[in-house]
Design a protein around this motif. Structure first.
Motif, mmCIF file in Angstrom:
data_model
loop_
_atom_site.group_PDB
_atom_site.id
_atom_site.type_symbol
_atom_site.label_atom_id
_atom_site.label_comp_id
_atom_site.label_asym_id
_atom_site.label_seq_id
_atom_site.Cartn_x
_atom_site.Cartn_y
_atom_site.Cartn_z
ATOM 1 N N GLU A 79 0.857 -1.168 0.333
ATOM 2 C CA GLU A 79 0.036 0.246 -0.224
ATOM 3 C C GLU A 79 0.522 1.551 -0.166
ATOM 4 O O GLU A 79 0.345 2.436 -0.376
ATOM 5 N N PHE A 80 2.187 1.022 0.421
ATOM 6 C CA PHE A 80 2.325 2.207 0.523
ATOM 7 C C PHE A 80 4.580 2.176 -0.055
ATOM 8 O O PHE A 80 4.589 4.013 -0.155
ATOM 9 N N LEU A 81 4.890 1.204 -0.061
ATOM 10 C CA LEU A 81 6.625 0.937 -0.471
ATOM 11 C C LEU A 81 6.285 -0.522 -2.381
ATOM 12 O O LEU A 81 6.682 -1.695 -1.034
ATOM 13 N N PRO A 82 5.544 -0.248 -2.124
ATOM 14 C CA PRO A 82 4.596 -2.028 -3.215
ATOM 15 C C PRO A 82 6.420 -1.928 -3.699
ATOM 16 O O PRO A 82 6.653 -3.854 -3.863
ATOM 17 N N GLU A 83 7.193 -1.415 -3.936
ATOM 18 C CA GLU A 83 8.525 -1.881 -4.780
ATOM 19 C C GLU A 83 9.596 -2.748 -3.778
ATOM 20 O O GLU A 83 9.960 -3.699 -3.917
ATOM 21 N N LEU A 84 8.610 -3.273 -2.111
ATOM 22 C CA LEU A 84 10.015 -3.845 -1.555
ATOM 23 C C LEU A 84 8.981 -5.740 -1.064
ATOM 24 O O LEU A 84 9.814 -6.461 -1.702
ATOM 25 N N PRO A 85 7.400 -5.491 -1.863
ATOM 26 C CA PRO A 85 7.377 -7.164 -2.123
ATOM 27 C C PRO A 85 8.241 -7.196 -3.371
ATOM 28 O O PRO A 85 8.158 -8.666 -3.089
ATOM 29 N N ALA A 86 7.847 -6.532 -4.340
ATOM 30 C CA ALA A 86 8.403 -6.888 -5.545
ATOM 31 C C ALA A 86 9.461 -8.125 -5.752
ATOM 32 O O ALA A 86 10.235 -8.451 -6.486
ATOM 33 N N MET A 87 10.757 -7.561 -5.044
ATOM 34 C CA MET A 87 12.005 -7.477 -4.496
ATOM 35 C C MET A 87 11.780 -9.562 -4.176
ATOM 36 O O MET A 87 13.202 -9.847 -4.307
ATOM 37 N N ARG A 88 11.106 -9.646 -3.983
ATOM 38 C CA ARG A 88 10.970 -10.909 -2.955
ATOM 39 C C ARG A 88 11.059 -12.051 -4.238
ATOM 40 O O ARG A 88 11.366 -13.269 -3.860
ATOM 41 N N HIS A 123 24.822 -12.587 -3.679
ATOM 42 C CA HIS A 123 24.743 -12.560 -2.439
ATOM 43 C C HIS A 123 24.173 -14.223 -1.754
ATOM 44 O O HIS A 123 24.968 -14.698 -0.545
ATOM 45 N N ARG A 124 23.533 -14.904 -3.152
ATOM 46 C CA ARG A 124 23.078 -16.431 -2.867
ATOM 47 C C ARG A 124 21.816 -16.112 -1.574
ATOM 48 O O ARG A 124 21.712 -16.982 -0.296
ATOM 49 N N HIS A 125 21.525 -14.905 -1.608
ATOM 50 C CA HIS A 125 19.806 -15.078 -0.448
ATOM 51 C C HIS A 125 18.956 -15.781 -1.683
ATOM 52 O O HIS A 125 18.929 -16.282 -3.030
ATOM 53 N N LYS A 126 18.060 -16.000 -1.276
ATOM 54 C CA LYS A 126 16.646 -16.872 -1.474
ATOM 55 C C LYS A 126 16.133 -15.664 -3.245
ATOM 56 O O LYS A 126 15.469 -15.896 -3.688
ATOM 57 N N ASP A 127 16.154 -14.621 -2.123
ATOM 58 C CA ASP A 127 16.081 -13.492 -3.321
ATOM 59 C C ASP A 127 16.604 -12.177 -2.731
ATOM 60 O O ASP A 127 17.140 -12.373 -1.684
ATOM 61 N N VAL A 128 16.421 -11.120 -3.692
ATOM 62 C CA VAL A 128 17.116 -9.923 -3.696
ATOM 63 C C VAL A 128 16.472 -9.560 -2.237
ATOM 64 O O VAL A 128 16.741 -8.528 -1.766
ATOM 65 N N LEU A 129 15.100 -9.375 -2.328
ATOM 66 C CA LEU A 129 14.778 -8.911 -1.115
ATOM 67 C C LEU A 129 15.300 -9.442 0.601
ATOM 68 O O LEU A 129 15.785 -8.465 1.609
ATOM 69 N N THR A 130 15.241 -10.936 0.754
ATOM 70 C CA THR A 130 16.145 -10.961 1.917
ATOM 71 C C THR A 130 17.192 -10.198 1.661
ATOM 72 O O THR A 130 17.574 -10.056 3.258
#
Length: 468
Positions: free
Chosen positions: A237-246, A253-260
């Protein structure tokens, strides 16, 4: 028995307490101050005291007469009278039992005579606590079990969460802050309500959302709160770019996604021992936004796998758009956007940089040099110890080089050796485009070769002018 940590607070508010008691009114210390006293997490010198009372605004002002150095009444319509005595700020509000319209955050103000009615309209049970000061002995008023919730680290609302969040949808985002700051576990009913009601955040002003995001981003460990906003749909609702990185795999970086990875970088930015060392809030925000451009730039290259070419430039534009939507100040936007745009700059260099490369790095970072260096270090979240140690050594080397050049060349204020007036005098030309071109030429020399001295730099400029 009153705990010892309560005594400095009770002693300081005693003169005010006596005034209300003498006038026949009840006075309660309320909200976060009581919560933090129970937790033993209070810096008395840093407190601004919040009170609630059965006295009406006119009676509050009468009780403050002769006590306060200054009184302000901007909130009188809502029952709040502000006061200052010495360096201490007080806010005293008449008990309220407000009601809200479904399409508005503006309450229909209704005063109440009982503190319990006031406490029921507060955001969470851990804040629906009051300490009655005008009783024969200070007495805790806790009608919703907030003290137990503090001990069990449970985050609940005094009323049904649907009612609480309908009254003020910002409370859904505020829940994330308390989850993160106090290591709270949200009640399942609270989580379900946020998942069902997150779209109601649209009636909250961008400024209030921005302020709450700032409060969340600077807690010691914001990750749990950030995940709460993402998992409940609130972040969309206020920062949709954040969940989009999931959804974007991050092989580097060998994380499961960019968000992590992003949330790990935010956590890596730690509050400085000395506030002047770097701007903690700005650096945390830059960490939050630094990879927002990756979803839009995700590609595939034979032999290299997934790529995110130019995600720094794309991310800088996206950051500007989102921060403008959240009504951040121009100063904040400029700083965070610049850090996002520069966050890969360090990785284009290797050990053994030329002096010219160091000068250009410092020139481009400008007043954000400390923040950029911190962000660069914190962007390393690899589990490969060898790679992490290598990056750390390179960053150490860079900072030593910067310090060395700074001591010799006033590196933070890089500019051409001649100013515009000197250029016009030497070349015998009036103000115009050619002066800007000459200064750009001189700046390139300064960046590449450092300080040459007046005779040499004048000779170089004359050669440039004759060759045109």
């Amino acid at each position: 028995m009153i705990p010892d940590r309560f005594r400095p607070v009770l002693a300081e508010v005693e003169p005010l307490t006596e005034r209300f008691a003498a006038a026949g009114h009840r006075l309660y210390l309320v909200g976060g101050t009581v919560r933090d006293l129970l937790l033993g997490d209070v810096d008395v010198d840093g407190l601004d005291f919040d009170f609630t009372t059965d006295a009406r605004p006119a009676q509050i002002k009468a009780a403050l007469a002769g006590f306060a150095d200054a009184i302000w009444t901007q909130g009188e319509r809502f029952g709040t009278i502000g006061a200052k005595r010495g360096a201490r700020v007080y806010e005293i509000t008449t008990h309220r039992a407000d009601s809200y319209q479904d399409d508005s955050r503006k309450p229909d103000v209704e005063f109440a005579d009982a503190v319990e009615a006031d406490l029921s309209r507060r955001d969470f049970t851990i804040n629906a606590l009051a300490l009655q000061l005008t009783a024969s002995s200070p007495t805790l008023v806790d009608p919703h079990g907030g003290a137990i919730d503090l001990m069990t680290r449970t985050l609940r609302t005094p009323l049904a969460p649907e009612v609480s969040f309908s009254d003020d949808p910002l409370r859904m985002l505020r829940a994330a802050r308390f989850i993160a700051r106090l290591d709270m576990k949200p009640d399942p009913a609270l989580v379900a309500a946020v998942k069902a009601m997150h779209s109601r955040l649209e009636i909250v002003s961008a400024e209030r959302i921005r302020d709450e995001l700032d409060k969340l981003i600077v807690v010691d460990h914001p990750t749990a709160g950030m995940w709460f906003t993402i998992d409940t749909g609130l972040a969309a609702e206020f920062l949709p770019e954040l969940p989009a990185m999931r959804l974007e795999q991050d092989p580097i970086h060998r994380h499961k996604d960019v968000l992590t990875h992003t949330l790990a970088v935010v956590e890596n930015v730690r509050r400085p021992a000395h506030p002047a060392a770097f701007d903690f809030r700005i650096t945390r925000l830059a960490a939050l936004f630094h990879d927002v451009g990756k979803p839009r730039t995700r590609g595939y290259q034979q032999g290299k796998g997934v790529t995110f070419h130019h995600h720094d430039a794309v991310g800088a534009r996206m950051t500007r758009q989102r921060m403008e939507a959240l009504r951040y100040s121009n100063e904040d936007i400029a700083a965070v956007v610049e850090l996002v745009a520069l966050h890969l700059r360090f990785h284009t260099y290797q050990m053994g940089w030329t002096d010219s490369a160091v000068r250009r790095y410092v020139r481009d970072a400008g007043p954000l040099l400390a923040e950029l260096n911190v962000l660069t270090r914190c962007d390393c979240t690899t589990r490969n110890e060898r790679k992490a140690a290598q990056l750390s050594r390179r960053m150490d080397d860079l900072e030593v080089r910067i310090a060395d050049l700074q001591s010799r060349e006033e590196l933070a204020a890089i500019r051409p050796e001649l100013d515009g007036n000197a250029v016009m005098e030497l070349l015998g030309v009036p103000p115009g485009r050619v002066i800007g071109e000459a200064l750009a030429f001189l700046l390139e020399i300064r960046l590449d070769e450092g300080l040459l001295g007046e005779d040499e730099i004048r000779r170089r400029l004359q050669e440039w002018w004759l060759a045109r």
